[in-house]
Design a protein around this motif. Structure first.
Motif, mmCIF file in Angstrom:
data_model
loop_
_atom_site.group_PDB
_atom_site.id
_atom_site.type_symbol
_atom_site.label_atom_id
_atom_site.label_comp_id
_atom_site.label_asym_id
_atom_site.label_seq_id
_atom_site.Cartn_x
_atom_site.Cartn_y
_atom_site.Cartn_z
ATOM 1 N N MET A 1 0.806 -1.212 0.000
ATOM 2 C CA MET A 1 0.000 0.000 0.000
ATOM 3 C C MET A 1 0.849 1.276 0.000
ATOM 4 O O MET A 1 0.332 2.359 -0.216
ATOM 5 C CB MET A 1 -0.862 0.003 1.271
ATOM 6 C CG MET A 1 -2.318 0.212 1.055
ATOM 7 S SD MET A 1 -3.071 0.376 2.688
ATOM 8 C CE MET A 1 -4.779 0.253 2.248
ATOM 9 N N GLY A 2 2.148 1.118 0.276
ATOM 10 C CA GLY A 2 3.029 2.281 0.276
ATOM 11 C C GLY A 2 3.195 2.872 -1.121
ATOM 12 O O GLY A 2 3.513 4.049 -1.270
ATOM 13 N N CYS A 3 2.967 2.069 -2.151
ATOM 14 C CA CYS A 3 3.054 2.557 -3.533
ATOM 15 C C CYS A 3 1.723 2.372 -4.277
ATOM 16 O O CYS A 3 1.233 3.272 -4.928
ATOM 17 C CB CYS A 3 4.123 1.793 -4.308
ATOM 18 S SG CYS A 3 5.784 2.051 -3.689
ATOM 19 N N PHE B 1 -2.328 4.259 -16.185
ATOM 20 C CA PHE B 1 -1.810 4.939 -14.989
ATOM 21 C C PHE B 1 -0.404 5.502 -15.206
ATOM 22 O O PHE B 1 -0.131 6.671 -14.941
ATOM 23 C CB PHE B 1 -1.810 3.969 -13.800
ATOM 24 C CG PHE B 1 -1.203 4.540 -12.538
ATOM 25 C CD1 PHE B 1 -1.982 5.241 -11.633
ATOM 26 C CD2 PHE B 1 0.152 4.379 -12.276
ATOM 27 C CE1 PHE B 1 -1.417 5.775 -10.479
ATOM 28 C CE2 PHE B 1 0.723 4.919 -11.122
ATOM 29 C CZ PHE B 1 -0.062 5.610 -10.226
ATOM 30 N N GLY C 1 1.829 -2.925 6.805
ATOM 31 C CA GLY C 1 1.522 -1.929 5.801
ATOM 32 C C GLY C 1 0.082 -1.486 5.700
ATOM 33 O O GLY C 1 -0.602 -1.752 4.713
ATOM 34 N N LYS D 1 -1.759 1.851 5.606
ATOM 35 C CA LYS D 1 -1.546 3.284 5.445
ATOM 36 C C LYS D 1 -1.769 4.104 6.732
ATOM 37 O O LYS D 1 -2.853 4.102 7.290
ATOM 38 C CB LYS D 1 -2.518 3.766 4.370
ATOM 39 C CG LYS D 1 -2.208 5.116 3.782
ATOM 40 C CD LYS D 1 -3.157 5.319 2.622
ATOM 41 C CE LYS D 1 -3.225 6.762 2.186
ATOM 42 N NZ LYS D 1 -4.245 6.950 1.174
ATOM 43 N N ARG E 1 7.664 6.621 1.964
ATOM 44 C CA ARG E 1 6.317 7.091 2.245
ATOM 45 C C ARG E 1 5.908 6.768 3.683
ATOM 46 O O ARG E 1 5.355 7.616 4.393
ATOM 47 C CB ARG E 1 5.322 6.447 1.282
ATOM 48 C CG ARG E 1 3.948 7.014 1.405
ATOM 49 C CD ARG E 1 2.910 6.166 0.697
ATOM 50 N NE ARG E 1 1.650 6.439 1.323
ATOM 51 C CZ ARG E 1 0.772 7.316 0.865
ATOM 52 N NH1 ARG E 1 1.008 7.950 -0.238
ATOM 53 N NH2 ARG E 1 -0.354 7.532 1.516
ATOM 54 N N GLU F 1 -7.344 2.955 -2.016
ATOM 55 C CA GLU F 1 -6.617 3.345 -0.814
ATOM 56 C C GLU F 1 -5.158 2.941 -0.921
ATOM 57 O O GLU F 1 -4.849 1.826 -1.320
ATOM 58 C CB GLU F 1 -7.225 2.663 0.406
ATOM 59 C CG GLU F 1 -8.659 3.073 0.613
ATOM 60 C CD GLU F 1 -9.131 2.781 2.005
ATOM 61 O OE1 GLU F 1 -9.490 3.743 2.685
ATOM 62 O OE2 GLU F 1 -9.137 1.609 2.406
ATOM 63 N N GLY F 2 -4.287 3.833 -0.512
ATOM 64 C CA GLY F 2 -2.874 3.497 -0.517
ATOM 65 C C GLY F 2 -2.037 4.601 -1.110
ATOM 66 O O GLY F 2 -2.375 5.780 -1.004
ATOM 67 N N GLY F 3 -0.907 4.211 -1.740
ATOM 68 C CA GLY F 3 -0.034 5.211 -2.333
ATOM 69 C C GLY F 3 -0.517 5.555 -3.722
ATOM 70 O O GLY F 3 -1.362 4.869 -4.291
ATOM 71 N N TYR F 4 0.041 6.620 -4.281
ATOM 72 C CA TYR F 4 -0.388 7.025 -5.619
ATOM 73 C C TYR F 4 0.813 6.975 -6.557
ATOM 74 O O TYR F 4 0.914 7.719 -7.513
ATOM 75 C CB TYR F 4 -1.014 8.429 -5.586
ATOM 76 C CG TYR F 4 -1.865 8.652 -4.356
ATOM 77 C CD1 TYR F 4 -2.972 7.829 -4.102
ATOM 78 C CD2 TYR F 4 -1.558 9.638 -3.434
ATOM 79 C CE1 TYR F 4 -3.735 7.995 -2.964
ATOM 80 C CE2 TYR F 4 -2.326 9.807 -2.291
ATOM 81 C CZ TYR F 4 -3.407 8.981 -2.063
ATOM 82 O OH TYR F 4 -4.166 9.149 -0.930
ATOM 83 N N TYR F 5 1.739 6.083 -6.230
ATOM 84 C CA TYR F 5 2.998 6.009 -6.982
ATOM 85 C C TYR F 5 2.946 4.898 -8.029
ATOM 86 O O TYR F 5 3.616 4.947 -9.036
ATOM 87 C CB TYR F 5 4.133 5.732 -5.993
ATOM 88 C CG TYR F 5 5.522 5.814 -6.563
ATOM 89 C CD1 TYR F 5 6.029 7.039 -6.994
ATOM 90 C CD2 TYR F 5 6.340 4.697 -6.642
ATOM 91 C CE1 TYR F 5 7.320 7.143 -7.496
ATOM 92 C CE2 TYR F 5 7.637 4.788 -7.151
ATOM 93 C CZ TYR F 5 8.120 6.008 -7.574
ATOM 94 O OH TYR F 5 9.401 6.110 -8.066
ATOM 95 N N ALA F 6 2.142 3.887 -7.737
ATOM 96 C CA ALA F 6 2.056 2.738 -8.631
ATOM 97 C C ALA F 6 0.568 2.433 -8.872
ATOM 98 O O ALA F 6 -0.282 2.900 -8.128
ATOM 99 C CB ALA F 6 2.763 1.557 -7.987
ATOM 100 N N ARG G 1 9.629 10.695 -7.953
ATOM 101 C CA ARG G 1 8.539 10.958 -8.884
ATOM 102 C C ARG G 1 8.985 11.608 -10.183
ATOM 103 O O ARG G 1 8.284 11.546 -11.186
ATOM 104 C CB ARG G 1 7.471 11.827 -8.213
ATOM 105 C CG ARG G 1 6.598 11.019 -7.283
ATOM 106 C CD ARG G 1 5.387 11.807 -6.897
ATOM 107 N NE ARG G 1 4.404 10.958 -6.233
ATOM 108 C CZ ARG G 1 3.497 10.251 -6.862
ATOM 109 N NH1 ARG G 1 3.429 10.289 -8.177
ATOM 110 N NH2 ARG G 1 2.650 9.514 -6.187
ATOM 111 N N PHE H 1 10.288 3.602 -2.567
ATOM 112 C CA PHE H 1 9.210 4.582 -2.341
ATOM 113 C C PHE H 1 8.320 4.214 -1.162
ATOM 114 O O PHE H 1 7.958 5.085 -0.364
ATOM 115 C CB PHE H 1 8.369 4.729 -3.615
ATOM 116 C CG PHE H 1 7.413 5.896 -3.559
ATOM 117 C CD1 PHE H 1 7.819 7.162 -3.951
ATOM 118 C CD2 PHE H 1 6.112 5.728 -3.103
ATOM 119 C CE1 PHE H 1 6.955 8.244 -3.892
ATOM 120 C CE2 PHE H 1 5.235 6.809 -3.044
ATOM 121 C CZ PHE H 1 5.663 8.060 -3.447
ATOM 122 N N ASN H 2 7.970 2.919 -1.042
ATOM 123 C CA ASN H 2 7.050 2.569 0.059
ATOM 124 C C ASN H 2 7.679 2.800 1.428
ATOM 125 O O ASN H 2 6.984 3.159 2.378
ATOM 126 C CB ASN H 2 6.483 1.149 -0.084
ATOM 127 C CG ASN H 2 7.540 0.066 -0.150
ATOM 128 O OD1 ASN H 2 8.720 0.341 -0.328
ATOM 129 N ND2 ASN H 2 7.108 -1.181 0.003
#
Lengths: 146, 451
Positions: free
Chosen positions: A59-61, B398, B112, B114, B50, A67-72, B34, B46-47
């Motif tokens: 969820m970090g990415c 995406f 994990g 959030k 974050r 819900e979660g990250g918006y990187y992936a 990014r 990244f995770n």
């Protein structure tokens, strides 16, 4: 003009009433008859998949159900969209998967773990998300075609 | 400073400064990733960045709230803290838990979920730590000479914040139920009980800085926190629209979320009105800037920008996009960061006995960080709207859409540099104040000029 004790009553009363309504609605939402998540389909494998999802902080990415990250990418209907073999290959890849240069951690998952993840993602894909999964592209596959 | 034990607050504030600086560093790591510069991927993917970035925010803000409580409660209760030693034990254990959690994230040790990434074992330590903190505060409050509304509202916020941590510790097999109760913690904290803490600090600062009668300020405090709960509790529904629970939340969440800006509007109007009504010309202008700023920016960031994407019809498209990041940054900045920086600015001259509060640096820190943050929010907002349009209206993939919004992150990084410069100056000023001194005691708290 409002007195201090009236203001206090407003605060305490408002809090109590809305909190009770909140509890009531929570019970209502959790009632088996209102289930939208196909709760009966949660197998041991799905639970294991959820555990892997959490312990690797996916969820970090990624986002799941928004819900979660918006990187992936959003993974709600990923099995539908990309197929299980590709997802499995990414999870087992020994080198970072890097679409468009944005890298994912190389998890090198075992067969068993990768299968559990796929079962988890399949279960997620069947949940009724009140339209999010039908209207929002690219989750909504049918919309993609027109 | 009237009570020696208020000095404890200094060390909490010092920890705040350290963690805040670290939070900004991890923010930059994410920003650079990014725009394709992710050279740290092998060490800090990244995770990890974050999780560290968001958890440090939570930890340092809670540290700030605790410091604020250790400063405010003795003064409100008119007695020393019941135990200064235990307060230091609590501070050290808090720092240890925080550092252990953050370090663990770099070794794939986390849960994990959030905002609640702290692994379960450390959760129990958090609970013990918070119980110790509450014990000290509650004992001081009830042994005190008086129990003011300001102190009670703030303490109530802290007690509820602790209680609400518990639903986040229950294990659920279903992702849906898991998310549902995770929001009990996250939403009911930031859009509920933390606002009580913020309201308490705001009321304390306004009483001190404007000189308006306590009775008047505390009456409005009740009205504001009343509005907060009235809208915020059922407003939790805006997180439940599209996560697999009943449709009833679309209505309940929609209606009550729309009411949420009212509490923030009331807070902004209240702060400005009290400032204008005040007859006291307090020399600590910097603290006043941060205080009034917090009330106004929280209305824009948490109230208006929140409203901009909590209606179900809008949220359907913005849910899980950079629009959320845009709102999140300005809401946290306005509502919580600014109020913590306000209480630190107010307390420092009193704790150290050095009246360095009307320096150019202080003003520079305020304006640079505020303008920098506004720029970051605008950049994130534009990126978010473009993402929604390309990805969710035009069905663009995406990753392709992300390529298109890359440029906005360059702008964001430039603004973040300005922001970080402002915060850097704030921290520099904090260090320049030096350590707490006993000479600061018994002195008249502030020279008050009546205009």
């Amino acid at each position: 003009m409002l007195s201090k004790s009236q203001a206090r009553t407003f605060f305490l009363g408002g809090t109590l009433v809305t909190f009770l309504i909140f509890i009531g609605l929570t019970i209502y939402s959790m009632a088996p008859s209102n289930d939208q998540s196909n709760h009966q389909n949660i197998t041991e494998q799905v639970i294991k998949g959820k555990h892997i999802w959490e312990t690797n902080n996916c969820m970090g990415c990624h986002a799941i159900m928004g819900e979660g990250g918006y990187y992936a990418p959003e993974l709600t209907k990923v099995i539908d969209r990309r197929g299980a073999p590709l997802v499995k290959a990414i999870l087992q890849s020994p080198i970072p998967w890097a679409p468009n240069g944005r890298k994912m951690v190389a998890y090198e998952m075992s067969d068993e773990d990768a299968e559990a993840m796929i079962e988890y993602l399949k279960w997620i894909g069947e949940i009724d998300l009140n339209g999010f999964d039908r209207i929002v592209s690219p989750l909504a596959k049918d919309k993609l075609k027109d | 400073m009237k009570y020696k034990s208020q000095q404890v607050a200094y060390w909490f504030f010092a920890l705040c400064m350290l963690l805040f600086a670290l939070q900004i560093v991890y923010g930059f790591i994410m920003g650079f990733a990014r725009i394709g510069m992710d050279g740290l991927h092998d060490w800090i993917p990244f995770n990890t960045a974050r999780a560290v970035h968001t958890n440090l925010l939570v930890v340092w803000l809670l540290t700030g709230f605790m410091g604020a409580a250790y400063y405010i409660i003795p003064e409100e209760a008119q007695r020393e803290l019941v135990s200064v030693k235990l307060a230091y034990v609590q501070l050290i254990s808090l720092a240890v838990v925080g550092v252990a959690a953050i370090t663990g994230y770099h070794f794939n040790i986390w849960e994990g979920r959030k905002f609640l990434e702290i692994p379960r074992e450390l959760d129990y330590l958090v609970v013990v730590n918070v119980l110790l903190f509450l014990g000290i505060i509650l004992a001081t409050l009830f042994k005190g000479k008086r129990q003011t509304t300001t102190a009670l509202v703030m303490t109530m916020g802290l007690v509820f914040a602790a209680l609400l941590y518990l639903p986040g510790m229950i294990w659920f097999d279903s992702q849906v139920t898991d998310s549902f109760f995770r929001w009990w913690v996250v939403h009911l904290w930031v859009e509920g009980v933390w606002e009580l803490i913020m309201g308490g600090i705001l009321a304390f600062l306004l009483i001190k800085l404007t000189g308006v009668d306590r009775e008047v300020i505390e009456k409005w405090l009740y009205v504001i926190v009343g509005l907060t709960f009235l809208s915020g509790i059922l407003g939790t529904g805006h997180h439940y629209y599209y996560i697999g629970v009943n449709k009833i939340w679309l209505v309940v969440g929609g209606v009550f979320s729309a009411l949420e800006p009212l509490a923030f509007l009331a807070m902004a109007l209240f702060a400005v009105y009290m400032y204008r009504k005040g007859e006291k010309n307090h020399p600590n202008k910097i603290a006043l800037f941060w205080t009034i700023g917090a009330a106004i920016v929280s209305f824009i960031g948490a109230g208006l920008l929140g409203f901009a994407h909590t209606l179900p019809q809008t949220n359907l498209y913005t849910h899980g996009t950079l629009v959320t990041a845009m709102h999140g940054h300005y809401a946290f900045w306005g509502a919580y960061v600014m109020i913590v920086l306000a209480i630190i600015s107010y307390a420092m001259p009193n704790i150290t006995g050095r009246k360095r509060h009307d320096k150019t640096n202080g003003h520079l820190a305020f304006w640079l960080s505020n303008i920098g943050m506004l720029g970051m929010v605008v950049a994130l907002g534009v990126a978010g709207v473009v993402q929604v349009y390309l990805e969710r209206r035009l069905s663009m993939d995406f990753m392709i859409a992300q390529e298109e919004v890359k440029i906005h992150f360059v702008v964001m990084l430039l603004c973040a540099t300005m922001f970080a410069t402002g915060i850097g100056i704030y921290i520099y000023e904090f260090i320049k104040y030096g350590r707490p001194t006993n000479e600061a005691l018994s002195k008249k708290e502030e020279t008050v000029l009546v205009s």
